[in-house]
Enzyme design. Sequence first.
Site, PDB file in Angstrom:
ATOM      1  N   CYS A 146       0.893  -1.153   0.000  1.00 19.15           N
ATOM      2  CA  CYS A 146       0.000   0.000   0.000  1.00 19.15           C
ATOM      3  C   CYS A 146       0.932   1.204   0.000  1.00 19.15           C
ATOM      4  CB  CYS A 146      -0.907   0.013   1.228  1.00 19.15           C
ATOM      5  SG  CYS A 146      -1.888   1.528   1.335  1.00 19.15           S
ATOM      6  N   CYS A 200      -0.294   4.154   2.437  1.00 22.31           N
ATOM      7  CA  CYS A 200      -0.318   4.025   3.895  1.00 22.31           C
ATOM      8  C   CYS A 200      -0.086   2.580   4.307  1.00 22.31           C
ATOM      9  CB  CYS A 200      -1.633   4.562   4.449  1.00 22.31           C
ATOM     10  SG  CYS A 200      -1.702   4.493   6.245  1.00 22.31           S
ATOM     11  N   SER A 201      -1.160   1.850   4.586  1.00 20.69           N
ATOM     12  CA  SER A 201      -0.979   0.516   5.149  1.00 20.69           C
ATOM     13  C   SER A 201      -2.158  -0.400   4.871  1.00 20.69           C
ATOM     14  CB  SER A 201      -0.775   0.640   6.658  1.00 20.69           C
ATOM     15  OG  SER A 201      -1.872   1.348   7.216  1.00 20.69           O
ATOM     16  N   CYS A 202      -2.907  -0.146   3.791  1.00 20.87           N
ATOM     17  CA  CYS A 202      -4.066  -1.000   3.483  1.00 20.87           C
ATOM     18  C   CYS A 202      -3.600  -2.451   3.336  1.00 20.87           C
ATOM     19  CB  CYS A 202      -4.749  -0.535   2.199  1.00 20.87           C
ATOM     20  SG  CYS A 202      -5.506   1.091   2.369  1.00 20.87           S
TER      21      CYS A 202
END
Lengths: 196, 83
Positions: A104, A107-109
Amino acid sequence: MSDDHDDSPIAARVRELEAILEEKGLLDAQELDRALEAWTHRASPANGFRVVARAWVDDGFRARLLQDANAALPEIGLSMGGGLQPQQLHVVENTERVHNVIVCTLCSCYPIALLGPSPTWYKSPAYRSKVVSHPREVLAQFGLTLPETTEIQVWDANAESRYLVLPRRPENTEHLTEDELTKMVTRNGLIGTAAV
Amino acid sequence: MPRINDVGGQDGFGPVVEELDEPTFHADWEAHVFAMNRALIGRGLYNLDEFRDAVERTMSHESSYYENWFRAIQTLLEEKGHV
């Protein structure tokens, strides 16, 4: 939620904010317990391992999973629901020709419902910046060297779309049961930074 | 202009470091921040898109992941007059 005795400044600030919110009736400790229980115990990589093992032993399930993962997951008692917003899971299958990796970049999906909270490296700018431009170099840092002829496909997850890699079934595992196969899968294999 | 979080393809962040046998949370406060965010969104104090936006406009690459989350939560609660 149980109190801790961490005396770092950030821990103190978090406790302070929690106390203010509880006092205002905007938060209660049991609510925090429930949130943690749901996401750190129920959501674990073991779910992802089951998905892979079933796909390895059941061609019909594998086809349905690749076609529409959200619809196939309930067959083994899993779901992409329960989160804060609907997410479509896309399962991407490794083959002799193609190796898949997920990231991602913003961010951090991450498919948290199936894998639990993501590891720190997945959320690090180092991984997120580099795996899209130099995937072979990044995979090598994880000890995974792929033949030059293998194409690497990098999938960038976002708010609505999450990805899960379906690794190739290791050779000479025909005699193993589905349960035994789940033990061969690793979390990094489901992200694509390991072969299995 | 891309925001600070939009790092895809950039150079200069160094090698990827994998921590072996990494725990889900490194300290109890990280678990509290994680749980607090879910609970506050669940109560409708702010929504997930507002949270993402707040992380993106307040984050620093010098801070850890959950430090950035905590800063975003505090910012939103202050902006909305809850604290």
